[in-house]
Design a protein around this motif. Structure first.
Motif, mmCIF file in Angstrom:
data_model
loop_
_atom_site.group_PDB
_atom_site.id
_atom_site.type_symbol
_atom_site.label_atom_id
_atom_site.label_comp_id
_atom_site.label_asym_id
_atom_site.label_seq_id
_atom_site.Cartn_x
_atom_site.Cartn_y
_atom_site.Cartn_z
ATOM 1 N N GLY A 111 -23.146 22.502 -10.898
ATOM 2 C CA GLY A 111 -22.968 21.342 -12.141
ATOM 3 C C GLY A 111 -22.088 20.308 -12.284
ATOM 4 N N ALA A 112 -20.833 20.766 -11.798
ATOM 5 C CA ALA A 112 -19.572 19.767 -11.781
ATOM 6 C C ALA A 112 -19.985 18.903 -10.557
ATOM 7 C CB ALA A 112 -18.411 20.572 -11.720
ATOM 8 N N GLN A 113 -20.330 19.304 -9.478
ATOM 9 C CA GLN A 113 -20.595 18.518 -8.240
ATOM 10 C C GLN A 113 -21.657 17.639 -8.470
ATOM 11 O OE1 GLN A 113 -18.575 18.696 -5.463
ATOM 12 N NE2 GLN A 113 -19.734 16.571 -5.009
ATOM 13 N N LEU A 114 -22.880 18.283 -9.145
ATOM 14 C CA LEU A 114 -23.713 17.260 -9.824
ATOM 15 C C LEU A 114 -23.543 16.047 -10.529
ATOM 16 C CD1 LEU A 114 -27.187 18.828 -11.039
ATOM 17 C CD2 LEU A 114 -26.187 16.604 -11.705
ATOM 18 N N VAL A 115 -22.711 16.253 -11.485
ATOM 19 C CA VAL A 115 -22.239 15.268 -12.315
ATOM 20 C C VAL A 115 -21.367 14.161 -11.527
ATOM 21 C CG1 VAL A 115 -20.550 14.581 -14.109
ATOM 22 C CG2 VAL A 115 -22.212 16.481 -14.465
ATOM 23 N N ASN A 116 -20.507 14.778 -10.608
ATOM 24 C CA ASN A 116 -19.432 13.878 -9.749
ATOM 25 C C ASN A 116 -20.350 12.971 -8.830
ATOM 26 O OD1 ASN A 116 -17.272 14.948 -11.028
ATOM 27 N ND2 ASN A 116 -16.981 16.191 -9.154
ATOM 28 N N ASP A 117 -21.466 13.455 -8.233
ATOM 29 C CA ASP A 117 -22.220 12.596 -7.511
ATOM 30 C C ASP A 117 -23.097 11.703 -8.232
ATOM 31 O OD1 ASP A 117 -21.320 13.990 -5.098
ATOM 32 O OD2 ASP A 117 -22.559 15.504 -5.262
ATOM 33 N N VAL A 118 -23.644 11.831 -9.413
ATOM 34 C CA VAL A 118 -24.534 11.086 -9.946
ATOM 35 C C VAL A 118 -23.631 10.132 -10.669
ATOM 36 C CG1 VAL A 118 -26.119 10.838 -12.271
ATOM 37 C CG2 VAL A 118 -26.315 12.830 -10.525
ATOM 38 N N ARG A 119 -22.587 10.087 -10.970
ATOM 39 C CA ARG A 119 -21.613 9.277 -11.536
ATOM 40 C C ARG A 119 -20.983 8.400 -10.656
ATOM 41 N NH1 ARG A 119 -19.136 10.624 -16.606
ATOM 42 N NH2 ARG A 119 -20.771 11.039 -18.145
ATOM 43 N N ALA A 120 -20.783 8.789 -9.439
ATOM 44 C CA ALA A 120 -20.591 8.198 -8.256
ATOM 45 C C ALA A 120 -21.458 7.134 -7.846
ATOM 46 C CB ALA A 120 -20.086 8.766 -6.997
ATOM 47 N N ALA A 121 -22.686 7.550 -8.018
ATOM 48 C CA ALA A 121 -23.827 6.637 -7.613
ATOM 49 C C ALA A 121 -24.422 5.779 -8.859
ATOM 50 C CB ALA A 121 -25.198 7.587 -7.252
ATOM 51 N N GLY A 122 -23.773 5.810 -9.759
ATOM 52 C CA GLY A 122 -23.963 4.834 -10.975
ATOM 53 C C GLY A 122 -24.872 5.281 -12.264
ATOM 54 N N GLY A 123 -24.932 6.700 -12.014
ATOM 55 C CA GLY A 123 -25.626 7.160 -13.287
ATOM 56 C C GLY A 123 -24.749 7.727 -14.369
ATOM 57 N N ALA A 124 -25.676 7.842 -15.617
ATOM 58 C CA ALA A 124 -24.903 7.987 -16.801
ATOM 59 C C ALA A 124 -24.776 9.465 -17.227
ATOM 60 C CB ALA A 124 -25.843 7.399 -18.109
ATOM 61 N N LEU A 125 -25.793 10.482 -16.271
ATOM 62 C CA LEU A 125 -25.583 12.002 -16.546
ATOM 63 C C LEU A 125 -24.288 12.501 -16.602
ATOM 64 C CD1 LEU A 125 -28.077 14.091 -15.062
ATOM 65 C CD2 LEU A 125 -25.703 15.026 -15.256
ATOM 66 N N GLY A 126 -23.867 13.256 -17.643
ATOM 67 C CA GLY A 126 -22.651 13.807 -17.557
ATOM 68 C C GLY A 126 -22.666 15.230 -17.929
ATOM 69 N N PRO A 127 -21.575 15.924 -17.852
ATOM 70 C CA PRO A 127 -21.398 17.490 -18.248
ATOM 71 C C PRO A 127 -22.249 17.776 -19.777
ATOM 72 C CG PRO A 127 -19.369 16.551 -18.471
ATOM 73 C CD PRO A 127 -19.969 15.471 -17.868
ATOM 74 N N GLY A 128 -21.923 16.970 -20.477
ATOM 75 C CA GLY A 128 -22.668 17.276 -21.830
ATOM 76 C C GLY A 128 -24.010 17.217 -21.745
ATOM 77 N N ASP A 129 -24.759 16.560 -20.899
ATOM 78 C CA ASP A 129 -25.983 16.345 -20.876
ATOM 79 C C ASP A 129 -26.647 17.859 -19.943
ATOM 80 O OD1 ASP A 129 -26.762 13.726 -21.333
ATOM 81 O OD2 ASP A 129 -25.468 13.275 -19.794
ATOM 82 N N LEU A 130 -25.772 18.166 -19.168
ATOM 83 C CA LEU A 130 -26.084 19.585 -18.498
ATOM 84 C C LEU A 130 -25.932 20.761 -19.500
ATOM 85 C CD1 LEU A 130 -24.812 19.098 -14.981
ATOM 86 C CD2 LEU A 130 -27.233 18.968 -15.581
ATOM 87 N N ALA A 131 -24.659 20.576 -20.247
ATOM 88 C CA ALA A 131 -24.348 21.844 -21.305
ATOM 89 C C ALA A 131 -25.653 21.912 -22.299
ATOM 90 C CB ALA A 131 -22.982 21.644 -21.653
ATOM 91 N N ALA A 132 -26.084 20.891 -22.594
ATOM 92 C CA ALA A 132 -26.941 20.641 -23.619
ATOM 93 C C ALA A 132 -28.561 21.035 -23.606
ATOM 94 C CB ALA A 132 -26.866 19.343 -24.552
ATOM 95 N N TYR A 133 -28.743 21.121 -22.016
ATOM 96 C CA TYR A 133 -30.123 21.126 -21.557
ATOM 97 C C TYR A 133 -30.753 22.851 -21.973
ATOM 98 C CZ TYR A 133 -34.210 20.870 -19.000
ATOM 99 O OH TYR A 133 -35.821 20.908 -18.790
ATOM 100 N N ARG A 134 -31.888 22.664 -22.468
ATOM 101 C CA ARG A 134 -32.383 23.939 -23.194
ATOM 102 C C ARG A 134 -33.978 23.695 -22.605
ATOM 103 N NH1 ARG A 134 -27.903 24.658 -23.503
ATOM 104 N NH2 ARG A 134 -26.621 25.692 -25.321
#
Length: 465
Positions: free
Chosen positions: A207-230
């Motif tokens: 999850g941490a690597q996912l966030v880093n890579d999306v953010r580096a590519a200009g995305g808005a996805l953050g750790p809170g999005d992943l933690a809140a997913y149900r």
């Protein structure tokens, strides 16, 4: 059911993974989970760990049908701002279409969470055992079917960049049918999900690597999005068709409602039946390649599980070092309906379904194909339940798809059907190639299993233990 079960899916390796679990005594949920992870290795042009999907489960003991939504969610719950996406043109069926990719196109993935929820609710085989087939495939790679290879040139702008180049063009040229599709690092991602648990994909190392890579590519996805997913339970829609009850979710194409609108087809001849189906399907065509896949399972106890997943066209953003391509759902124009509120679930045309009679499940089916999902499912059900085709014939029989006044037809649609459609006021576009366009269904009954030949699908009936 007797002592038989069956599974059908979009790749022989996916079928084998689920069938082996069934043969070892696993139930429909177990087999579906194993097959989902296998599809994330061998069908990565269509789906992957970074995608989303839906499932419909029938519990034979209680008679309860449950629909689960683990599709992508809109990111940005922490207020992140995405950069602009990159527009690309994809030629499909000879017509260029515009999609958008990049970090800003990535929605919050749900495939891993969806598989975990299926296992939590209904599975009985140990979690680590269910990932073994996928891990084995990831270690050695999987032969790429001709039907998958034929779509690779059209979607290459999204797939063959960054880490995708090593998988899809390892020697500088796109893979051809029969060559080995191998994703460096994917076995490590599967090992982490198996050993650390599915939560690692959301709040752990992956999850941490996912966030880093999306953010580096200009995305808005953050750790809170992943933690809140149900994973969500969503309402089950039902309608009566040929004296049986068809159950599924309410998708963007309203598949269950379309079935409800059909007249009694058994009383109609070939031409009138074609017009009735066309009239039910008539409406705008959102288009799109429909890079999606489906898995259908019935076990020897009569439980059924149908799972449809997708990666979209793919965002060109990968979880670095782990061979996981992330979805491009926010770049798929036909899915952007209404306000894009962070945390809310996106809509989809996917509709995994089950057909029930007084004894239990008679058909479990789903399809790939974007706007053609509904089309494929209607044709399969009509062919099998009205015409009396075997599942193999029901899936192989030529289809037509309605887009407004235009009807796209596969080679082999009967002359009576074509003539009646023209008399009813429809214009025809008779295709000679690219049957991939017409969807990719998979279906199982208590005694049969069949995958769509348009997308290298396969089916296997398994004796119980």
């Amino acid at each position: 059911m007797g002592r038989f079960g069956g599974i059908a899916a979009g790749h022989p390796a996916t079928v084998d993974a689920g069938a082996d679990v069934l043969a070892a005594g696993g139930n429909a949920a177990d087999a579906a989970v194993a097959a989902v992870f296998a599809s994330c290795v061998g069908e990565t042009i269509m789906t992957g760990l970074g995608g989303g999907g839906f499932a419909t489960y029938f519990d034979a003991a209680s008679g309860v049908v449950t629909c689960l939504d683990f599709f992508t969610a809109i990111p940005g719950v922490e207020g992140g701002v995405a950069s602009s996406m990159t527009a690309i043109d994809v030629a499909f069926g000879g017509v260029p279409m515009r999609f958008s990719i990049g970090g800003a196109s990535v929605g919050v993935p749900g495939v891993v969470a969806g598989a975990a929820e299926l296992h939590r609710r209904w599975g009985r085989t140990p979690w680590t055992r269910l990932l073994e087939p996928a891990t084995s495939l990831a270690e050695r790679g999987v032969p790429l079917p001709d039907e998958h290879a034929s779509t690779l040139p059209s979607v290459a702008p999204a797939l063959v960049s960054g880490e995708g180049r090593a998988a899809y063009a390892p020697n500088g040229e796109l893979l051809r049918g029969g060559q080995i599709l191998y994703h460096p690092g994917l076995v490590d991602a599967l090992d982490r999900i198996a050993q650390a648990g599915p939560g690692d994909f959301y709040t752990g190392v992956l999850g941490a690597q996912l966030v880093n890579d999306v953010r580096a590519a200009g995305g808005a996805l953050g750790p809170g999005d992943l933690a809140a997913y149900r994973v969500l339970s969503v309402p089950v829609r039902r309608t009566v068709f040929t004296g049986r009850v068809v159950c599924g979710r309410d998708d963007l194409n309203h598949t269950i409602g379309t079935l409800a609108a059909l007249p009694e087809l058994s009383r109609l001849d070939e031409g009138d039946r074609a017009v009735a189906v066309a009239d039910a399907l008539a409406g705008p065509d959102p288009g799109g390649p429909g890079d999606t896949t489906n898995i259908s399972v019935i076990d020897r106890h009569g439980n059924a599980c149908v799972v449809t997943t997708t990666l979209g066209i793919g965002s060109s953003v990968w979880i670095g070092g782990y061979g996981v391509h992330l979805n491009s759902m926010l770049g798929e124009g036909e899915l952007l309906r209404g306000p894009l509120t962070p945390g809310h679930r996106m809509g989809s045309m996917m509709c995994p379904l089950v057909v029930l009679d007084g004894r239990g499940v008679t058909v479990a089916a789903g399809s790939a194909g974007a706007s053609r999902i509904r089309t494929a499912l209607l044709h399969v059900l009509v062919n099998h339940l009205v015409r009396g085709d075997s599942l193999d014939d029901a899936l192989s029989r030529p289809r037509f798809h309605v887009a407004g006044p235009l009807v796209h037809t596969e080679p082999g649609v009967s002359t009576d059907a074509l003539t009646s459609l023209v008399k009813a006021g429809y214009d025809l576009n008779e295709w000679s190639t690219d049957r991939h366009y017409f969807g990719g269904a998979s279906a199982v009954t208590p005694t049969q299993a069949a995958g769509d030949p348009r997308r290298a699908g396969a089916g296997r009936v398994v004796a119980g233990v």
